[in-house]
Design a protein around this motif. Sequence first.
Motif, PDB file in Angstrom:
ATOM      1  N   ASN A   1       0.835  -1.205   0.000  1.00 26.84           N
ATOM      2  CA  ASN A   1       0.000   0.000   0.000  1.00 26.84           C
ATOM      3  C   ASN A   1       0.869   1.252   0.000  1.00 26.84           C
ATOM      4  O   ASN A   1       2.043   1.225   0.366  1.00 26.84           O
ATOM      5  N   ASP A   2       0.267   2.353  -0.433  1.00 25.41           N
ATOM      6  CA  ASP A   2       0.957   3.637  -0.454  1.00 25.41           C
ATOM      7  C   ASP A   2      -0.103   4.736  -0.367  1.00 25.41           C
ATOM      8  O   ASP A   2      -1.288   4.496  -0.637  1.00 25.41           O
ATOM      9  N   CYS A   3       0.339   5.944   0.011  1.00 26.46           N
ATOM     10  CA  CYS A   3      -0.622   7.030   0.202  1.00 26.46           C
ATOM     11  C   CYS A   3       0.048   8.367  -0.065  1.00 26.46           C
ATOM     12  O   CYS A   3       1.229   8.548   0.248  1.00 26.46           O
ATOM     13  N   ILE A   4      -0.693   9.301  -0.635  1.00 30.33           N
ATOM     14  CA  ILE A   4      -0.221  10.670  -0.785  1.00 30.33           C
ATOM     15  C   ILE A   4      -1.319  11.636  -0.339  1.00 30.33           C
ATOM     16  O   ILE A   4      -2.510  11.316  -0.423  1.00 30.33           O
ATOM     17  N   LYS A   5      -0.914  12.793   0.139  1.00 30.51           N
ATOM     18  CA  LYS A   5      -1.861  13.866   0.474  1.00 30.51           C
ATOM     19  C   LYS A   5      -2.002  14.743  -0.757  1.00 30.51           C
ATOM     20  O   LYS A   5      -1.021  15.230  -1.302  1.00 30.51           O
ATOM     21  N   ARG A   6      -3.226  14.934  -1.208  1.00 32.48           N
ATOM     22  CA  ARG A   6      -3.485  15.692  -2.440  1.00 32.48           C
ATOM     23  C   ARG A   6      -3.799  17.162  -2.176  1.00 32.48           C
ATOM     24  O   ARG A   6      -3.527  18.012  -3.020  1.00 32.48           O
ATOM     25  N   SER A   7      -4.407  17.484  -1.053  1.00 30.43           N
ATOM     26  CA  SER A   7      -4.807  18.867  -0.778  1.00 30.43           C
ATOM     27  C   SER A   7      -3.602  19.716  -0.397  1.00 30.43           C
ATOM     28  O   SER A   7      -2.638  19.231   0.190  1.00 30.43           O
TER      29      SER A   7
END
Length: 342
Positions: free
Chosen positions: A38-44
């Motif tokens: 899994n991986d995650c990024i903050k877009r805002s």
Amino acid sequence: MKLKHIYQLPGFLLLLIFAVACEDDAYEVPQAKREFQNDCIKRSLGPNLVNNRLEFAYAMALPKDMGKIVSAQVEASIPGVVEPVITNGTFLEHRAYSTDGGGNDKAVQVADPSSTEGNLTKVTLTRDTFAVTLRYFYKIPQEAKGQKVTFTFSATDSNGRTVSMKMGPYTISAMDMVLDSTVTDNTEMYISIADMATYTAAQAAAIPDKIDLVYLYRALVQQPAPAPALTFKHALVAPAADPVYLPGVTLPAGVNKDTKIIKTLNLRDQQLARLQYGIFIDDLDFEKLDTSTATNFAINLKGEAGVWVETADRQYRAYVYINAVNDGSKNMRISIKRLKMF
């Protein structure tokens, strides 16, 4: 001439070695890992303001022959705001998106709509899926103001294996923001920074200690000689300013604050303007604001300009952004960011 060619020889040899090295190191596509990932990024972007939303993209994947993803969830350290219409509050998308050639999002439903209970938001996938990216939106509650919030993203596959990732902490701004208030000459022309609201003269008379700015529109005001003519048009003026900057205005009794004002051009905060500019006013900007050269009036204001404001009691600092002006109807549409200093 001989020395010249001798000095060039080392450079030629280096180029030859580099070329050989490049041939030896041919690129190979990396092998996919044989595991649940899994991986995650903050877009805002920009300051994290109460009642605004943080947006993340959470990606999950495993080899196709190792099973499928059955659920995903996000646990926030402070519960987000939940709205009756799910997509207005805190939720985890039940659709995956791709982008077409025109840059438009194309959705494919992969799960039932998410549910949020307390800190936990989760979805159950309804399609056989071994790789997907879901968007998570967290609407910032009043309780998080000035605090830090963290998020734990996790997913489960059909074999009971789980993966997780922690994001944050993210500082929630202590600022307040109000968008798209309209001030109109001779009607709703009184502004309270404490209330983040606009008032008529009758309303201002009931709360004179809260009125910080007066809005007025004058096409042209000729000052007595030898003073030059002043083009007013749209203006924001402190009640305590010289009456020359409040022509034709009779202030309600008790409206007398000496507010500090600094006129500013081209400071188009993205959250106030909602334009393409990547500029954000944050808490630190207010804390470091120098008001030593401030006046108590700003005249001839135009769209996409603004004013910094410090209230007479120094309790609040604000930035008033001018979204639009209208000479015909003698009004302005404004948006405000404000920080309570103590």
